[in-house]
Scaffold this active site. Structure first.
Site, PDB file in Angstrom:
ATOM      1  N   CYS A 106      -2.625   9.095   3.984  1.00 36.97           N
ATOM      2  CA  CYS A 106      -2.420   8.726   2.576  1.00 36.97           C
ATOM      3  C   CYS A 106      -3.658   9.080   1.765  1.00 36.97           C
ATOM      4  O   CYS A 106      -3.587   9.329   0.564  1.00 36.97           O
ATOM      5  CB  CYS A 106      -2.117   7.250   2.470  1.00 36.97           C
ATOM      6  SG  CYS A 106      -3.347   6.252   3.277  1.00 36.97           S
ATOM      7  N   GLU A 154       0.868  -1.193   0.000  1.00 38.02           N
ATOM      8  CA  GLU A 154       0.000   0.000   0.000  1.00 38.02           C
ATOM      9  C   GLU A 154       0.894   1.228   0.000  1.00 38.02           C
ATOM     10  O   GLU A 154       1.724   1.373   0.888  1.00 38.02           O
ATOM     11  CB  GLU A 154      -0.882   0.020   1.254  1.00 38.02           C
ATOM     12  CG  GLU A 154      -1.788  -1.183   1.404  1.00 38.02           C
ATOM     13  CD  GLU A 154      -2.795  -1.280   0.293  1.00 38.02           C
ATOM     14  OE1 GLU A 154      -3.223  -0.234  -0.221  1.00 38.02           O
ATOM     15  OE2 GLU A 154      -3.140  -2.401  -0.095  1.00 38.02           O
TER      16      GLU A 154
HETATM   17  N1  LIG Z   1      -1.936   3.365   0.878  1.00 35.01           N
HETATM   18  C1  LIG Z   1      -2.058   3.326   2.192  1.00 35.01           C
HETATM   19  O1  LIG Z   1      -2.910   2.633   2.743  1.00 35.01           O
HETATM   20  C2  LIG Z   1      -1.136   4.153   3.040  1.00 35.01           C
HETATM   21  C3  LIG Z   1      -1.422   4.327   4.388  1.00 35.01           C
HETATM   22  C4  LIG Z   1      -0.558   5.090   5.179  1.00 35.01           C
HETATM   23  C5  LIG Z   1       0.557   5.683   4.629  1.00 35.01           C
HETATM   24  N2  LIG Z   1       0.809   5.515   3.300  1.00 35.01           N
HETATM   25  C6  LIG Z   1       1.964   6.164   2.704  1.00 35.01           C
HETATM   26  O2  LIG Z   1       3.086   6.078   3.573  1.00 35.01           O
HETATM   27  C7  LIG Z   1       3.952   7.191   3.382  1.00 35.01           C
HETATM   28  C8  LIG Z   1       4.299   7.811   4.723  1.00 35.01           C
HETATM   29  O3  LIG Z   1       4.892   6.849   5.547  1.00 35.01           O
HETATM   30  P1  LIG Z   1       6.475   6.730   5.772  1.00 35.01           P
HETATM   31  O4  LIG Z   1       7.093   8.079   5.670  1.00 35.01           O
HETATM   32  O5  LIG Z   1       6.666   5.957   7.025  1.00 35.01           O
HETATM   33  O6  LIG Z   1       6.900   5.848   4.521  1.00 35.01           O
HETATM   34  P2  LIG Z   1       8.311   5.197   4.201  1.00 35.01           P
HETATM   35  O7  LIG Z   1       8.160   4.468   2.911  1.00 35.01           O
HETATM   36  O8  LIG Z   1       9.407   6.166   4.322  1.00 35.01           O
HETATM   37  O9  LIG Z   1       8.546   4.140   5.402  1.00 35.01           O
HETATM   38  C9  LIG Z   1       7.626   3.102   5.649  1.00 35.01           C
HETATM   39  C10 LIG Z   1       8.364   1.956   6.332  1.00 35.01           C
HETATM   40  O10 LIG Z   1       9.288   1.387   5.411  1.00 35.01           O
HETATM   41  C11 LIG Z   1      10.583   1.300   6.012  1.00 35.01           C
HETATM   42  N3  LIG Z   1      11.578   1.386   4.934  1.00 35.01           N
HETATM   43  C12 LIG Z   1      12.171   2.490   4.434  1.00 35.01           C
HETATM   44  N4  LIG Z   1      13.020   2.138   3.439  1.00 35.01           N
HETATM   45  C13 LIG Z   1      12.928   0.799   3.295  1.00 35.01           C
HETATM   46  C14 LIG Z   1      13.514  -0.159   2.415  1.00 35.01           C
HETATM   47  N5  LIG Z   1      14.389   0.215   1.487  1.00 35.01           N
HETATM   48  N6  LIG Z   1      13.167  -1.446   2.531  1.00 35.01           N
HETATM   49  C15 LIG Z   1      12.271  -1.849   3.471  1.00 35.01           C
HETATM   50  N7  LIG Z   1      11.688  -1.002   4.342  1.00 35.01           N
HETATM   51  C16 LIG Z   1      11.999   0.307   4.246  1.00 35.01           C
HETATM   52  C17 LIG Z   1      10.605   2.435   7.011  1.00 35.01           C
HETATM   53  O11 LIG Z   1      11.598   2.224   7.978  1.00 35.01           O
HETATM   54  C18 LIG Z   1       9.177   2.375   7.547  1.00 35.01           C
HETATM   55  O12 LIG Z   1       9.057   1.369   8.521  1.00 35.01           O
HETATM   56  C19 LIG Z   1       3.178   8.148   2.469  1.00 35.01           C
HETATM   57  O13 LIG Z   1       3.667   7.999   1.166  1.00 35.01           O
HETATM   58  C20 LIG Z   1       1.743   7.635   2.562  1.00 35.01           C
HETATM   59  O14 LIG Z   1       0.938   7.945   1.438  1.00 35.01           O
HETATM   60  C21 LIG Z   1       0.001   4.761   2.502  1.00 35.01           C
END
Ligand SMILES: NC(=O)c1ccc[n+]([C@@H]2O[C@H](COP(=O)([O-])OP(=O)(O)OC[C@H]3O[C@@H](n4cnc5c(N)ncnc54)[C@H](O)[C@@H]3O)[C@@H](O)[C@H]2O)c1
Length: 524
Positions: free
Chosen positions: A320, A286
């Protein structure tokens, strides 16, 4: 065995009632006395604390909420090994018993909801109403998937002929790696973890580095409720830890919610089959959005304005599902801009632990800088219609004034990229069709909105929209488990719908058993 009662959504607290406000404040006082708290790594029964990650209050970054270690590669591997063991035991537990345990975890959260909401206020900077809703959604996910897994365990009916018995049932897949974002710090990890566990998988959770304590309390709830320690592990760390976890060849399923850049990278890694890997990795991904709200010429602005303001600015635009582009019919654009500007000018911006605050801080310094960069870029070609800088600007915290910018250069990146903050752009369109064309040009397709009074227009937009969740004549945020299964299409996600009837299917493997029932003699 007692059946669980039918699912219902956990009611949010009515914050106009003094008793409910007092309950939350008591939760905050209890928590406050204990901060900072450790948010350890938890593998089997082993816990390790550390101070490599410092989680701070976005409204007051000098206040430390939690300290956490960063998992080493050995710990990542140990967590997956423990989960492999845990999987054998947990997958053998009947679905209704697993469901009862998840329901007990929901009760654990319910009993502590004020403290947990306070934790969301402190660790994620959520205003009270949003923080309370986060806890309620976590409870909903646990209860909803618990029931869903019991139903799934009954299997599906197949066509039968004489002399043959056919059965289809669903088996768990193995170890699920859950990688979660910070913006729904309890609810989103709870949803992904609950889906994995309810269907008999073992789970390793890696919460976001900004909200390690929220991740920890979720695992505490599950273990206290009876999930065996090796069936639910907890790693702390940043993106590197997440990457190490999802890259482990023994991980069968990856459930990720977060940004598109990371989601796409995870999909690439998951597609790579490495030596010794026995299973294709399945990804439930997601990601981000660029959510547009269309306002037709016949829209009722009394309805539309408050709903648009909520959609764009609640939780400082860090959902999001938040609205970030408004596509308004030119016939009412000037009226709408005038009223929108008035509504944004009276938004309550300030500390999220003060009741009535509508817009708190953004999560961290880099987020504030990112929003400011986009705002500056958009303002260079467009017109700033509203910029809510409160008279008493908070002295500390990552506050970002809500801003509305109209008539931005159509080529500006702000119209295509996710900002994830309190910035709304407004464009004039000659028709709903033109608005649909603009939506269709985007690679994102998460949520969308439509304000209009003509049912034919609703039908036309429904037929054309690429988004996963379309909201008509209401705010485009606030999806409820079971009522609005949630998830995006295109580059916003793999099309899975969290909180919906099909979500659990991503965590299981169908198994068909066919038996010849014509006897060829009795074994005595
Ligand atoms: N579509 C949905 O249901 C939904 C819901 C909530 C948030 N979001 C999205 O999430 C984002 C905000 O959240 P964020 O800043 O925590 O996102 P992010 O992608 O920076 O981080 C999310 C998670 O992924 C981990 N991560 C980062 N790099 C990684 C890698 N290379 N491999 C594996 N894991 C890794 C982070 O440590 C964190 O736990 C926004 O883009 C938002 O739209 C989407």
């Amino acid at each position: 065995m007692t059946d669980l009662p039918p699912f219902h959504n956990e009611p949010v607290l009515e914050l106009r009632r003094a008793a409910h406000r007092d309950e939350l404040l008591a939760g905050l006082a209890w928590l406050q006395e204990r901060l900072p708290l450790p948010a350890p790594i938890w593998i089997g029964t082993e816990r390790r604390e550390g101070r490599e990650l410092i989680s701070t209050d976005p409204a007051d970054p000098e206040r430390v909420v939690a300290t956490a270690p960063v998992a080493t590669p050995l710990e990542v591997s140990a967590a997956v090994s423990a989960a492999e063991q845990g999987y054998r035991r947990w997958s053998a537990v009947p679905a209704h018993e697993r469901a009862a345990i998840l329901s007990r975890a929901a009760a654990w959260l319910r009993a502590r909801r004020a403290t947990l909401a306070a934790l969301c206020v402190r660790e994620a900077g959520k205003p009270w109403a949003e923080a309370d809703a986060d806890v309620c959604e976590a409870i909903d996910f646990l209860e909803f998937y618990a029931r869903g897994a019991v139903a799934l365990a009954r299997g599906r009916a197949l066509f039968q002929v004489p002399g043959e018995r056919n059965g289809l049932h669903y088996a768990p897949r193995g170890v699920v790696a859950v990688v979660a974002p910070w913006n729904f710090p309890i609810a989103i990890p709870a949803g992904m973890v609950a889906a994995g566990l309810a269907t008999g998988n073992a789970v390793v959770l890696k919460p976001a580095e900004q909200t390690p304590l929220c991740g920890f309390v979720l695992v505490e709830a599950l273990r206290d409720a009876g999930v065996p320690p090796d069936a639910i592990g907890l790693l702390q760390g940043d993106g590197d830890t997440g990457a190490a976890l999802i890259g482990d060849p023994r991980v069968a399923t990856i459930a990720f919610t977060g940004s598109s850049a990371v989601g796409l990278e995870i999909m690439r890694t998951a597609a790579d089959v490495v030596s010794g890997q026995k299973q294709l990795k399945r990804t439930v991904i997601e990601m981000g959005g660029k959510n547009c709200v269309i306002v037709d010429a016949d829209a009722d602005l009394d309805d539309a304005i408050p709903a648009i303001v909520r959609s764009a600015f609640d939780y400082a635009g860090q959902k999001c599902s938040a609205a970030s582009r408004l596509l308004v019919h030119e016939a009412l654009a000037d009226d709408l801009l005038e009223r929108l500007s008035g509504a944004v000018d009276v938004l309550q911006v300030g500390p999220p632990d003060t009741f009535g605050m509508e817009v708190g801080p953004v999560i961290e310094r880099t987020a504030r800088e990112r929003v400011a960069r986009y705002a500056q870029q958009a303002a260079a070609s467009g017109t700033v219609v509203a910029h809510r800088v409160p008279a008493e600007r908070p002295q500390r915290g990552w506050y970002c004034p809500p801003i509305v910018i109209a008539d931005v250069d159509p080529a500006a990146p702000v119209l295509r990229e996710e900002v994830f903050g309190p910035l709304l752009t407004v464009e004039r369109v000659a028709s709903v069709e033109e608005a649909c064309d603009r939506v269709d040009e985007l690679p994102f397709a998460l949520t969308g909105g439509l304000f209009c009074r003509n049912p034919d227009t609703v039908e036309r937009v429904v037929a054309r929209t690429p988004v996963g969740n379309l909201y008509v004549n209401r705010a485009i945020t606030g999806a409820m488990v079971g009522r609005q299964p949630f998830g995006g299409n295109r580059l916003s996600g793999t099309g899975t719908k969290a909180g919906g009837p099909d979500y659990l299917l991503h965590f299981v493997e169908p198994l068909v058993v066919t038996e010849n029932t014509v006897r060829h003699g009795l074994v005595v």
